[in-house]
Design a protein around this motif. Structure first.
Motif, PDB file in Angstrom:
ATOM      1  N   LYS B  11      -8.376   9.838  -4.047  1.00 30.63           N
ATOM      2  CA  LYS B  11      -7.352   9.919  -3.014  1.00 30.63           C
ATOM      3  C   LYS B  11      -6.884  11.359  -2.836  1.00 30.63           C
ATOM      4  O   LYS B  11      -6.760  12.091  -3.818  1.00 30.63           O
ATOM      5  CB  LYS B  11      -6.163   9.058  -3.425  1.00 30.63           C
ATOM      6  CG  LYS B  11      -6.465   7.594  -3.410  1.00 30.63           C
ATOM      7  CD  LYS B  11      -5.271   6.870  -3.946  1.00 30.63           C
ATOM      8  CE  LYS B  11      -5.570   5.405  -4.108  1.00 30.63           C
ATOM      9  NZ  LYS B  11      -4.485   4.695  -4.772  1.00 30.63           N
ATOM     10  N   ALA B  27      -2.434  -1.658   8.540  1.00 24.60           N
ATOM     11  CA  ALA B  27      -3.494  -0.648   8.600  1.00 24.60           C
ATOM     12  C   ALA B  27      -3.262   0.438   7.560  1.00 24.60           C
ATOM     13  O   ALA B  27      -4.197   0.900   6.889  1.00 24.60           O
ATOM     14  CB  ALA B  27      -3.538  -0.046  10.004  1.00 24.60           C
ATOM     15  N   SER B  28      -1.988   0.811   7.406  1.00 27.65           N
ATOM     16  CA  SER B  28      -1.671   1.843   6.427  1.00 27.65           C
ATOM     17  C   SER B  28      -1.904   1.342   4.998  1.00 27.65           C
ATOM     18  O   SER B  28      -2.439   2.064   4.156  1.00 27.65           O
ATOM     19  CB  SER B  28      -0.213   2.261   6.614  1.00 27.65           C
ATOM     20  OG  SER B  28       0.210   2.991   5.501  1.00 27.65           O
ATOM     21  N   TRP B  30      -3.970  -0.933   4.141  1.00 26.06           N
ATOM     22  CA  TRP B  30      -5.424  -1.016   3.969  1.00 26.06           C
ATOM     23  C   TRP B  30      -6.007   0.358   3.643  1.00 26.06           C
ATOM     24  O   TRP B  30      -6.819   0.504   2.741  1.00 26.06           O
ATOM     25  CB  TRP B  30      -6.059  -1.604   5.247  1.00 26.06           C
ATOM     26  CG  TRP B  30      -7.544  -1.440   5.322  1.00 26.06           C
ATOM     27  CD1 TRP B  30      -8.241  -0.643   6.174  1.00 26.06           C
ATOM     28  CD2 TRP B  30      -8.533  -2.077   4.500  1.00 26.06           C
ATOM     29  NE1 TRP B  30      -9.588  -0.736   5.945  1.00 26.06           N
ATOM     30  CE2 TRP B  30      -9.797  -1.615   4.919  1.00 26.06           C
ATOM     31  CE3 TRP B  30      -8.458  -2.989   3.448  1.00 26.06           C
ATOM     32  CZ2 TRP B  30     -10.980  -2.029   4.341  1.00 26.06           C
ATOM     33  CZ3 TRP B  30      -9.652  -3.412   2.863  1.00 26.06           C
ATOM     34  CH2 TRP B  30     -10.885  -2.939   3.305  1.00 26.06           C
ATOM     35  N   ARG B  31      -5.576   1.389   4.418  1.00 23.26           N
ATOM     36  CA  ARG B  31      -6.089   2.743   4.172  1.00 23.26           C
ATOM     37  C   ARG B  31      -5.736   3.200   2.759  1.00 23.26           C
ATOM     38  O   ARG B  31      -6.540   3.790   2.057  1.00 23.26           O
ATOM     39  CB  ARG B  31      -5.512   3.717   5.193  1.00 23.26           C
ATOM     40  CG  ARG B  31      -6.323   3.814   6.493  1.00 23.26           C
ATOM     41  CD  ARG B  31      -5.963   5.061   7.260  1.00 23.26           C
ATOM     42  NE  ARG B  31      -4.550   5.128   7.601  1.00 23.26           N
ATOM     43  CZ  ARG B  31      -4.013   4.519   8.653  1.00 23.26           C
ATOM     44  NH1 ARG B  31      -4.764   3.817   9.472  1.00 23.26           N
ATOM     45  NH2 ARG B  31      -2.734   4.620   8.918  1.00 23.26           N
ATOM     46  N   GLU B  32      -4.511   2.906   2.364  1.00 23.12           N
ATOM     47  CA  GLU B  32      -4.007   3.370   1.065  1.00 23.12           C
ATOM     48  C   GLU B  32      -4.693   2.675  -0.106  1.00 23.12           C
ATOM     49  O   GLU B  32      -4.970   3.282  -1.129  1.00 23.12           O
ATOM     50  CB  GLU B  32      -2.494   3.096   1.004  1.00 23.12           C
ATOM     51  CG  GLU B  32      -1.830   3.581  -0.262  1.00 23.12           C
ATOM     52  CD  GLU B  32      -1.119   4.906  -0.043  1.00 23.12           C
ATOM     53  OE1 GLU B  32      -0.666   5.453  -1.035  1.00 23.12           O
ATOM     54  OE2 GLU B  32      -1.036   5.356   1.107  1.00 23.12           O
ATOM     55  N   HIS B  33      -4.940   1.367   0.063  1.00 22.09           N
ATOM     56  CA  HIS B  33      -5.439   0.581  -1.072  1.00 22.09           C
ATOM     57  C   HIS B  33      -6.792  -0.069  -0.774  1.00 22.09           C
ATOM     58  O   HIS B  33      -7.093  -1.130  -1.312  1.00 22.09           O
ATOM     59  CB  HIS B  33      -4.420  -0.512  -1.428  1.00 22.09           C
ATOM     60  CG  HIS B  33      -3.077   0.025  -1.790  1.00 22.09           C
ATOM     61  ND1 HIS B  33      -2.831   0.724  -2.961  1.00 22.09           N
ATOM     62  CD2 HIS B  33      -1.896   0.009  -1.117  1.00 22.09           C
ATOM     63  CE1 HIS B  33      -1.557   1.088  -3.000  1.00 22.09           C
ATOM     64  NE2 HIS B  33      -0.976   0.672  -1.892  1.00 22.09           N
ATOM     65  N   ARG B  34      -7.569   0.588   0.053  1.00 19.03           N
ATOM     66  CA  ARG B  34      -8.828  -0.018   0.499  1.00 19.03           C
ATOM     67  C   ARG B  34      -9.721  -0.410  -0.680  1.00 19.03           C
ATOM     68  O   ARG B  34     -10.243  -1.519  -0.745  1.00 19.03           O
ATOM     69  CB  ARG B  34      -9.569   0.957   1.414  1.00 19.03           C
ATOM     70  CG  ARG B  34     -10.863   0.436   1.987  1.00 19.03           C
ATOM     71  CD  ARG B  34     -11.445   1.446   2.959  1.00 19.03           C
ATOM     72  NE  ARG B  34     -11.641   2.757   2.364  1.00 19.03           N
ATOM     73  CZ  ARG B  34     -12.724   3.102   1.661  1.00 19.03           C
ATOM     74  NH1 ARG B  34     -13.686   2.240   1.481  1.00 19.03           N
ATOM     75  NH2 ARG B  34     -12.829   4.316   1.159  1.00 19.03           N
ATOM     76  N   ARG B  35      -9.870   0.500  -1.635  1.00 15.72           N
ATOM     77  CA  ARG B  35     -10.808   0.222  -2.730  1.00 15.72           C
ATOM     78  C   ARG B  35     -10.282  -0.869  -3.661  1.00 15.72           C
ATOM     79  O   ARG B  35     -11.033  -1.693  -4.155  1.00 15.72           O
ATOM     80  CB  ARG B  35     -11.090   1.512  -3.503  1.00 15.72           C
ATOM     81  CG  ARG B  35     -11.967   2.465  -2.698  1.00 15.72           C
ATOM     82  CD  ARG B  35     -12.280   3.706  -3.466  1.00 15.72           C
ATOM     83  NE  ARG B  35     -11.064   4.405  -3.835  1.00 15.72           N
ATOM     84  CZ  ARG B  35     -11.019   5.425  -4.687  1.00 15.72           C
ATOM     85  NH1 ARG B  35     -12.121   5.826  -5.269  1.00 15.72           N
ATOM     86  NH2 ARG B  35      -9.893   6.032  -4.971  1.00 15.72           N
ATOM     87  N   ILE B  37      -8.246  -3.352  -2.764  1.00 13.77           N
ATOM     88  CA  ILE B  37      -8.333  -4.635  -2.054  1.00 13.77           C
ATOM     89  C   ILE B  37      -9.785  -5.106  -2.007  1.00 13.77           C
ATOM     90  O   ILE B  37     -10.084  -6.283  -2.261  1.00 13.77           O
ATOM     91  CB  ILE B  37      -7.748  -4.505  -0.629  1.00 13.77           C
ATOM     92  CG1 ILE B  37      -6.241  -4.221  -0.706  1.00 13.77           C
ATOM     93  CG2 ILE B  37      -7.989  -5.778   0.178  1.00 13.77           C
ATOM     94  CD1 ILE B  37      -5.619  -3.810   0.623  1.00 13.77           C
ATOM     95  N   THR B  38     -10.696  -4.172  -1.717  1.00  9.38           N
ATOM     96  CA  THR B  38     -12.114  -4.537  -1.664  1.00  9.38           C
ATOM     97  C   THR B  38     -12.579  -5.076  -3.012  1.00  9.38           C
ATOM     98  O   THR B  38     -13.269  -6.100  -3.079  1.00  9.38           O
ATOM     99  CB  THR B  38     -12.968  -3.303  -1.285  1.00  9.38           C
ATOM    100  OG1 THR B  38     -12.450  -2.763  -0.085  1.00  9.38           O
ATOM    101  CG2 THR B  38     -14.419  -3.677  -1.080  1.00  9.38           C
TER     102      THR B  38
END
Lengths: 195, 205
Positions: B11, B27-28, B30-35, B37-38
Protein backbone atom coordinates in the motif's frame (compact mmCIF):
# COMPACT_ATOMS: atom_id res chain seq x y z
CA UNK A 1 9.31 -5.55 10.72
CA UNK A 2 8.82 -4.51 14.29
CA UNK A 3 9.69 -1.20 15.80
CA UNK A 4 12.77 -2.80 17.28
CA UNK A 5 13.80 -4.03 13.83
CA UNK A 6 13.20 -7.70 14.68
CA UNK A 7 10.91 -9.76 12.46
CA UNK A 8 7.51 -10.24 14.05
CA UNK A 9 6.89 -13.82 12.92
CA UNK A 10 9.08 -15.73 15.43
CA UNK A 11 7.72 -13.56 18.24
CA UNK A 12 4.17 -14.11 17.00
CA UNK A 13 4.61 -17.91 16.94
CA UNK A 14 6.17 -17.87 20.40
CA UNK A 15 3.40 -15.61 21.73
CA UNK A 16 0.69 -17.92 20.34
CA UNK A 17 2.16 -20.83 22.28
CA UNK A 18 2.50 -18.70 25.42
CA UNK A 19 -1.07 -17.41 25.19
CA UNK A 20 -2.58 -20.86 24.65
CA UNK A 21 -2.56 -21.89 28.30
CA UNK A 22 -4.13 -18.68 29.73
CA UNK A 23 -6.62 -18.65 26.84
CA UNK A 24 -7.58 -22.25 27.56
CA UNK A 25 -7.88 -21.52 31.30
CA UNK A 26 -10.20 -18.54 30.71
CA UNK A 27 -12.29 -20.51 28.21
CA UNK A 28 -12.57 -23.52 30.55
CA UNK A 29 -13.61 -21.23 33.40
CA UNK A 30 -16.27 -19.39 31.40
CA UNK A 31 -17.53 -22.33 29.32
CA UNK A 32 -20.41 -23.43 31.63
CA UNK A 33 -21.88 -19.90 31.73
CA UNK A 34 -21.33 -19.40 28.01
CA UNK A 35 -23.07 -22.72 27.34
CA UNK A 36 -26.19 -21.51 29.15
CA UNK A 37 -26.12 -18.23 27.23
CA UNK A 38 -25.77 -20.10 23.92
CA UNK A 39 -28.63 -22.46 24.77
CA UNK A 40 -30.95 -19.59 25.73
CA UNK A 41 -30.02 -17.59 22.62
CA UNK A 42 -30.17 -20.62 20.33
CA UNK A 43 -33.57 -21.56 21.73
CA UNK A 44 -34.89 -18.05 21.04
CA UNK A 45 -33.54 -18.19 17.49
CA UNK A 46 -35.09 -21.61 16.91
CA UNK A 47 -38.45 -20.42 18.20
CA UNK A 48 -38.43 -17.65 15.59
CA UNK A 49 -38.79 -20.41 13.00
CA UNK A 50 -41.57 -22.26 14.87
CA UNK A 51 -45.23 -21.63 15.38
CA UNK A 52 -46.23 -22.34 18.05
CA UNK A 53 -42.90 -22.20 19.87
CA UNK A 54 -41.91 -25.74 20.78
CA UNK A 55 -38.17 -26.12 21.24
CA UNK A 56 -36.72 -26.30 24.71
CA UNK A 57 -32.95 -26.65 25.08
CA UNK A 58 -32.29 -28.00 28.55
CA UNK A 59 -28.80 -27.81 30.07
CA UNK A 60 -27.54 -31.18 31.30
CA UNK A 61 -24.65 -30.48 33.63
CA UNK A 62 -22.10 -27.82 32.74
CA UNK A 63 -21.28 -29.03 29.22
CA UNK A 64 -24.22 -30.87 27.64
CA UNK A 65 -27.72 -30.09 26.46
CA UNK A 66 -30.84 -32.11 25.85
CA UNK A 67 -33.40 -31.22 23.21
CA UNK A 68 -37.03 -31.17 24.23
CA UNK A 69 -40.15 -30.27 22.23
CA UNK A 70 -43.26 -29.02 23.98
CA UNK A 71 -45.52 -30.21 21.14
CA UNK A 72 -44.28 -33.78 21.45
CA UNK A 73 -44.85 -33.74 25.18
CA UNK A 74 -41.64 -35.52 26.03
CA UNK A 75 -37.90 -35.10 26.01
CA UNK A 76 -36.34 -36.33 22.79
CA UNK A 77 -33.61 -38.88 23.11
CA UNK A 78 -31.29 -36.38 21.47
CA UNK A 79 -28.74 -34.01 22.84
CA UNK A 80 -25.39 -32.49 22.08
CA UNK A 81 -22.25 -31.32 23.84
CA UNK A 82 -22.39 -27.54 23.83
CA UNK A 83 -18.77 -27.09 24.90
CA UNK A 84 -17.60 -28.84 21.73
CA UNK A 85 -19.24 -26.12 19.65
CA UNK A 86 -17.05 -23.26 20.85
CA UNK A 87 -13.55 -24.51 21.64
CA UNK A 88 -12.36 -22.41 18.70
CA UNK A 89 -12.48 -19.52 21.17
CA UNK A 90 -9.20 -20.79 22.61
CA UNK A 91 -7.50 -20.45 19.22
CA UNK A 92 -9.15 -17.08 18.63
CA UNK A 93 -7.93 -15.67 21.95
CA UNK A 94 -4.39 -16.98 21.44
CA UNK A 95 -4.11 -15.74 17.84
CA UNK A 96 -5.47 -12.27 18.54
CA UNK A 97 -3.52 -11.67 21.74
CA UNK A 98 -0.25 -12.93 20.28
CA UNK A 99 0.26 -10.34 17.53
CA UNK A 100 3.35 -8.37 18.52
CA UNK A 101 3.94 -4.63 18.04
CA UNK A 102 0.24 -3.81 17.99
CA UNK A 103 -0.82 -1.48 20.84
CA UNK A 104 -2.89 -3.23 23.46
CA UNK A 105 -5.86 -0.94 22.92
CA UNK A 106 -5.96 -1.81 19.23
CA UNK A 107 -5.31 -5.49 19.87
CA UNK A 108 -8.17 -5.70 22.36
CA UNK A 109 -10.41 -3.73 20.01
CA UNK A 110 -9.81 -6.24 17.25
CA UNK A 111 -10.33 -9.10 19.69
CA UNK A 112 -13.60 -7.55 20.84
CA UNK A 113 -14.98 -7.41 17.31
CA UNK A 114 -13.79 -10.95 16.63
CA UNK A 115 -15.43 -12.21 19.82
CA UNK A 116 -18.69 -10.49 18.94
CA UNK A 117 -18.76 -12.14 15.51
CA UNK A 118 -17.82 -15.48 17.07
CA UNK A 119 -20.69 -15.26 19.54
CA UNK A 120 -23.15 -14.72 16.69
CA UNK A 121 -21.57 -17.64 14.84
CA UNK A 122 -21.86 -19.88 17.91
CA UNK A 123 -25.54 -19.04 18.38
CA UNK A 124 -26.16 -19.87 14.73
CA UNK A 125 -24.17 -23.09 15.17
CA UNK A 126 -26.51 -24.15 18.01
CA UNK A 127 -29.43 -23.34 15.71
CA UNK A 128 -28.01 -25.42 12.84
CA UNK A 129 -27.13 -28.30 15.16
CA UNK A 130 -30.68 -28.59 16.48
CA UNK A 131 -32.27 -28.01 13.07
CA UNK A 132 -30.13 -30.74 11.49
CA UNK A 133 -31.18 -33.12 14.27
CA UNK A 134 -34.84 -32.25 13.65
CA UNK A 135 -34.47 -32.66 9.89
CA UNK A 136 -32.37 -35.81 9.72
CA UNK A 137 -32.31 -37.78 12.96
CA UNK A 138 -35.88 -38.16 14.20
CA UNK A 139 -37.05 -40.85 11.81
CA UNK A 140 -40.72 -40.66 10.85
CA UNK A 141 -41.13 -37.28 12.55
CA UNK A 142 -38.32 -35.82 10.40
CA UNK A 143 -39.83 -37.28 7.24
CA UNK A 144 -43.27 -35.91 8.12
CA UNK A 145 -42.05 -32.39 8.90
CA UNK A 146 -39.12 -31.81 6.55
CA UNK A 147 -39.04 -32.36 2.79
CA UNK A 148 -36.04 -33.75 0.90
CA UNK A 149 -34.69 -30.28 0.11
CA UNK A 150 -34.94 -29.12 3.73
CA UNK A 151 -33.31 -32.30 5.02
CA UNK A 152 -30.38 -31.90 2.64
CA UNK A 153 -30.11 -28.16 3.23
CA UNK A 154 -30.04 -28.43 7.02
CA UNK A 155 -27.67 -31.40 6.85
CA UNK A 156 -25.27 -29.51 4.57
CA UNK A 157 -25.56 -26.32 6.61
CA UNK A 158 -24.61 -28.16 9.75
CA UNK A 159 -21.80 -30.03 7.97
CA UNK A 160 -20.34 -26.76 6.69
CA UNK A 161 -20.71 -24.84 9.94
CA UNK A 162 -19.71 -27.55 12.38
CA UNK A 163 -16.30 -28.47 10.99
CA UNK A 164 -14.99 -26.02 8.39
CA UNK A 165 -16.86 -23.03 9.77
CA UNK A 166 -16.04 -23.66 13.39
CA UNK A 167 -12.43 -24.66 12.79
CA UNK A 168 -11.54 -21.96 10.29
CA UNK A 169 -13.33 -19.08 12.02
CA UNK A 170 -10.29 -17.97 14.08
CA UNK A 171 -8.15 -17.95 10.92
CA UNK A 172 -10.77 -16.02 8.93
CA UNK A 173 -11.17 -13.39 11.63
CA UNK A 174 -7.44 -13.11 12.23
CA UNK A 175 -6.86 -12.68 8.49
CA UNK A 176 -9.60 -10.05 8.31
CA UNK A 177 -7.69 -7.88 10.78
CA UNK A 178 -4.06 -8.82 10.30
CA UNK A 179 -3.65 -10.01 6.70
CA UNK A 180 -1.68 -6.85 5.77
CA UNK A 181 1.08 -8.12 8.08
CA UNK A 182 1.47 -11.12 5.76
CA UNK A 183 1.11 -9.11 2.57
CA UNK A 184 4.13 -6.98 3.39
CA UNK A 185 7.24 -8.65 1.93
CA UNK A 186 9.80 -9.78 4.49
CA UNK A 187 13.14 -7.96 4.22
CA UNK A 188 16.13 -10.22 3.66
CA UNK A 189 18.06 -11.30 6.72
CA UNK A 190 20.41 -8.64 7.93
CA UNK A 191 18.61 -5.77 6.24
CA UNK A 192 16.63 -3.51 8.48
CA UNK A 193 13.68 -1.58 7.29
CA UNK A 194 13.21 2.03 8.15
CA UNK A 195 10.10 2.34 10.26
CA UNK B 1 15.55 -17.50 -1.39
CA UNK B 2 16.13 -16.13 -4.88
CA UNK B 3 13.01 -15.24 -6.79
CA UNK B 4 12.40 -13.74 -10.18
CA UNK B 5 8.91 -12.59 -9.32
CA UNK B 6 8.63 -9.02 -8.19
CA UNK B 7 7.19 -8.49 -4.75
CA UNK B 8 3.52 -7.75 -4.52
CA UNK B 9 2.86 -4.06 -4.48
CA UNK B 10 2.33 -2.74 -1.00
CA UNK B 11 0.00 0.00 0.00
CA UNK B 12 1.25 3.51 -0.64
CA UNK B 13 2.44 5.36 2.41
CA UNK B 14 0.51 8.51 1.72
CA UNK B 15 -2.90 8.86 0.15
CA UNK B 16 -4.50 11.95 -1.28
CA UNK B 17 -6.95 13.53 1.14
CA UNK B 18 -10.52 12.42 0.60
CA UNK B 19 -13.74 13.51 2.16
CA UNK B 20 -15.11 11.26 4.91
CA UNK B 21 -18.15 10.36 2.79
CA UNK B 22 -15.92 9.28 -0.07
CA UNK B 23 -13.62 7.41 2.31
CA UNK B 24 -16.55 5.35 3.61
CA UNK B 25 -17.99 4.55 0.21
CA UNK B 26 -17.98 0.89 -0.92
CA UNK B 27 -15.62 1.77 -3.77
CA UNK B 28 -13.18 3.32 -1.34
CA UNK B 29 -13.42 0.36 1.06
CA UNK B 30 -12.83 -1.96 -1.88
CA UNK B 31 -9.77 0.02 -3.04
CA UNK B 32 -8.39 0.12 0.49
CA UNK B 33 -8.96 -3.53 1.36
CA UNK B 34 -9.06 -5.19 -2.04
CA UNK B 35 -6.51 -7.88 -1.25
CA UNK B 36 -7.98 -8.71 2.16
CA UNK B 37 -11.51 -8.98 0.74
CA UNK B 38 -10.32 -11.04 -2.22
CA UNK B 39 -8.46 -13.41 0.10
CA UNK B 40 -11.40 -13.88 2.44
CA UNK B 41 -13.96 -14.43 -0.32
CA UNK B 42 -11.69 -16.85 -2.19
CA UNK B 43 -10.86 -18.68 1.02
CA UNK B 44 -14.50 -19.13 1.99
CA UNK B 45 -15.51 -20.23 -1.52
CA UNK B 46 -12.68 -22.77 -1.72
CA UNK B 47 -13.36 -24.00 1.80
CA UNK B 48 -17.10 -24.34 1.23
CA UNK B 49 -16.49 -26.04 -2.12
CA UNK B 50 -13.98 -28.46 -0.65
CA UNK B 51 -16.21 -29.48 2.22
CA UNK B 52 -19.27 -29.73 -0.02
CA UNK B 53 -17.20 -32.01 -2.27
CA UNK B 54 -16.19 -34.38 0.53
CA UNK B 55 -19.77 -34.48 1.78
CA UNK B 56 -20.80 -36.26 -1.42
CA UNK B 57 -21.29 -39.97 -0.77
CA UNK B 58 -19.23 -41.04 -3.78
CA UNK B 59 -16.25 -38.89 -2.76
CA UNK B 60 -16.57 -40.03 0.83
CA UNK B 61 -16.71 -43.72 -0.11
CA UNK B 62 -14.03 -43.68 -2.83
CA UNK B 63 -11.59 -41.06 -1.55
CA UNK B 64 -12.06 -40.13 2.10
CA UNK B 65 -12.71 -43.60 3.50
CA UNK B 66 -9.70 -45.25 1.76
CA UNK B 67 -7.55 -42.30 2.85
CA UNK B 68 -8.78 -42.72 6.44
CA UNK B 69 -8.08 -46.46 6.26
CA UNK B 70 -4.53 -45.57 5.19
CA UNK B 71 -4.19 -43.35 8.26
CA UNK B 72 -5.46 -46.24 10.40
CA UNK B 73 -2.82 -48.55 8.88
CA UNK B 74 -0.02 -46.02 9.49
CA UNK B 75 -1.23 -45.46 13.04
CA UNK B 76 -1.42 -49.24 13.55
CA UNK B 77 2.21 -49.57 12.49
CA UNK B 78 3.19 -46.82 14.92
CA UNK B 79 1.21 -48.35 17.77
CA UNK B 80 2.67 -51.81 17.13
CA UNK B 81 6.14 -50.29 17.21
CA UNK B 82 5.19 -48.93 20.63
CA UNK B 83 4.22 -52.44 21.72
CA UNK B 84 0.44 -52.04 21.72
CA UNK B 85 -0.29 -55.15 19.59
CA UNK B 86 -3.21 -53.64 17.72
CA UNK B 87 -5.19 -55.10 14.85
CA UNK B 88 -7.02 -53.22 12.10
CA UNK B 89 -10.45 -53.51 10.60
CA UNK B 90 -10.96 -50.79 7.99
CA UNK B 91 -10.79 -47.54 9.92
CA UNK B 92 -10.97 -49.28 13.32
CA UNK B 93 -7.85 -49.77 15.41
CA UNK B 94 -8.30 -52.22 18.27
CA UNK B 95 -6.35 -53.98 20.95
CA UNK B 96 -7.58 -56.12 23.82
CA UNK B 97 -7.74 -52.99 26.00
CA UNK B 98 -9.16 -50.27 23.74
CA UNK B 99 -10.50 -49.55 20.26
CA UNK B 100 -10.97 -46.39 18.19
CA UNK B 101 -12.75 -45.77 14.93
CA UNK B 102 -11.14 -42.99 12.89
CA UNK B 103 -13.98 -40.98 11.41
CA UNK B 104 -14.32 -37.73 9.50
CA UNK B 105 -13.01 -34.99 11.73
CA UNK B 106 -10.20 -37.20 13.01
CA UNK B 107 -8.44 -37.93 9.73
CA UNK B 108 -6.81 -34.52 9.27
CA UNK B 109 -8.79 -33.89 6.09
CA UNK B 110 -10.46 -30.83 7.63
CA UNK B 111 -7.14 -29.25 8.59
CA UNK B 112 -5.77 -30.11 5.14
CA UNK B 113 -8.71 -28.45 3.40
CA UNK B 114 -8.45 -25.32 5.53
CA UNK B 115 -4.72 -25.13 4.80
CA UNK B 116 -5.30 -25.79 1.11
CA UNK B 117 -7.97 -23.09 0.84
CA UNK B 118 -5.79 -20.58 2.69
CA UNK B 119 -2.73 -21.29 0.50
CA UNK B 120 -4.68 -21.14 -2.76
CA UNK B 121 -6.49 -17.94 -1.74
CA UNK B 122 -3.29 -16.14 -0.78
CA UNK B 123 -1.63 -14.03 -3.50
CA UNK B 124 1.49 -16.03 -4.34
CA UNK B 125 3.12 -17.75 -7.28
CA UNK B 126 1.88 -21.22 -8.25
CA UNK B 127 5.33 -22.62 -7.58
CA UNK B 128 5.30 -21.28 -4.07
CA UNK B 129 1.75 -22.51 -3.54
CA UNK B 130 2.63 -25.99 -4.74
CA UNK B 131 5.66 -26.16 -2.47
CA UNK B 132 3.59 -24.88 0.46
CA UNK B 133 0.82 -27.39 -0.17
CA UNK B 134 3.18 -30.33 -0.47
CA UNK B 135 5.12 -29.56 2.68
CA UNK B 136 2.05 -28.39 4.60
CA UNK B 137 -0.12 -31.39 3.84
CA UNK B 138 2.64 -33.84 4.75
CA UNK B 139 3.33 -31.93 7.97
CA UNK B 140 -0.37 -31.81 8.92
CA UNK B 141 -0.72 -35.54 8.33
CA UNK B 142 2.35 -36.25 10.45
CA UNK B 143 0.86 -34.22 13.30
CA UNK B 144 -2.45 -36.02 12.80
CA UNK B 145 -0.65 -39.36 12.98
CA UNK B 146 0.83 -38.33 16.32
CA UNK B 147 -2.67 -37.28 17.37
CA UNK B 148 -4.25 -40.67 16.54
CA UNK B 149 -1.47 -42.58 18.29
CA UNK B 150 -1.60 -40.27 21.31
CA UNK B 151 -5.40 -40.57 21.49
CA UNK B 152 -5.22 -44.35 21.38
CA UNK B 153 -2.64 -44.35 24.18
CA UNK B 154 -4.81 -41.88 26.13
CA UNK B 155 -7.74 -44.28 25.73
CA UNK B 156 -5.62 -47.18 27.00
CA UNK B 157 -3.93 -45.49 29.94
CA UNK B 158 -6.10 -42.43 30.78
CA UNK B 159 -9.62 -43.28 29.54
CA UNK B 160 -11.24 -40.49 31.56
CA UNK B 161 -9.26 -37.91 29.59
CA UNK B 162 -10.13 -39.38 26.21
CA UNK B 163 -13.21 -37.27 25.38
CA UNK B 164 -11.60 -33.93 26.23
CA UNK B 165 -8.39 -34.91 24.43
CA UNK B 166 -10.30 -36.08 21.39
CA UNK B 167 -12.50 -33.08 20.73
CA UNK B 168 -10.95 -30.08 22.38
CA UNK B 169 -7.23 -30.58 22.84
CA UNK B 170 -6.06 -32.46 19.75
CA UNK B 171 -8.49 -30.87 17.34
CA UNK B 172 -7.26 -27.46 18.51
CA UNK B 173 -3.62 -28.55 18.19
CA UNK B 174 -4.02 -29.84 14.63
CA UNK B 175 -5.94 -26.76 13.47
CA UNK B 176 -3.57 -24.37 15.23
CA UNK B 177 -0.64 -26.19 13.65
CA UNK B 178 -2.23 -25.73 10.20
CA UNK B 179 -2.91 -22.04 10.85
CA UNK B 180 0.62 -21.36 12.09
CA UNK B 181 2.08 -23.29 9.18
CA UNK B 182 0.07 -21.13 6.79
CA UNK B 183 1.16 -17.92 8.49
CA UNK B 184 4.77 -19.10 8.36
CA UNK B 185 4.45 -19.97 4.67
CA UNK B 186 2.67 -16.74 3.78
CA UNK B 187 5.16 -14.58 5.62
CA UNK B 188 8.40 -16.34 4.75
CA UNK B 189 7.91 -18.06 1.40
CA UNK B 190 4.80 -16.81 -0.35
CA UNK B 191 5.82 -13.18 -0.46
CA UNK B 192 9.02 -12.32 -2.28
CA UNK B 193 11.55 -10.97 0.20
CA UNK B 194 12.71 -7.41 -0.29
CA UNK B 195 16.17 -6.94 -1.76
CA UNK B 196 18.81 -4.66 -0.30
CA UNK B 197 17.63 -1.72 -2.36
CA UNK B 198 14.01 -2.06 -1.35
CA UNK B 199 12.44 -0.83 1.81
CA UNK B 200 8.93 -1.70 2.87
CA UNK B 201 6.76 1.29 2.15
CA UNK B 202 4.41 0.44 4.96
CA UNK B 203 5.82 -1.42 7.93
CA UNK B 204 3.74 -3.70 10.06
CA UNK B 205 2.21 -1.87 12.99
Amino acid sequence: MSRAGRPWLPRFLRNVLLWLVPAWAVWALLAPGYNRFLLASGQNLLRLTEYPSATLLVPQGPHDARISRLDLGKTLEKGFRVTDLHFHLVLLLALFLAVPDVPWRERLGHLGWALLLTIFFDIFLVFSTVKSIYATQLGAWSLANYGPFARNAYGLLHHLLDLPGKLSLPLVLWAAFYLPLLLTPTPRAGIRSIS
Amino acid sequence: MARKRAPHPVKPAARPPVSSAAADSPASVWREHRREITFLVLFLVLLGGGFALISLNWVNDHVVEPFTAGIARASGVGLNLLGQQVSLQGTIIQSHRFAVNIRNGCNGVEAMLIFLAAVLAFPASWRSRLAGLTIGIVAIQLVNLVRVIALFLTGVYFPKLFDASHTVIWQSIVILFGVMLWILWANRWAMAPLSATETPVESAP
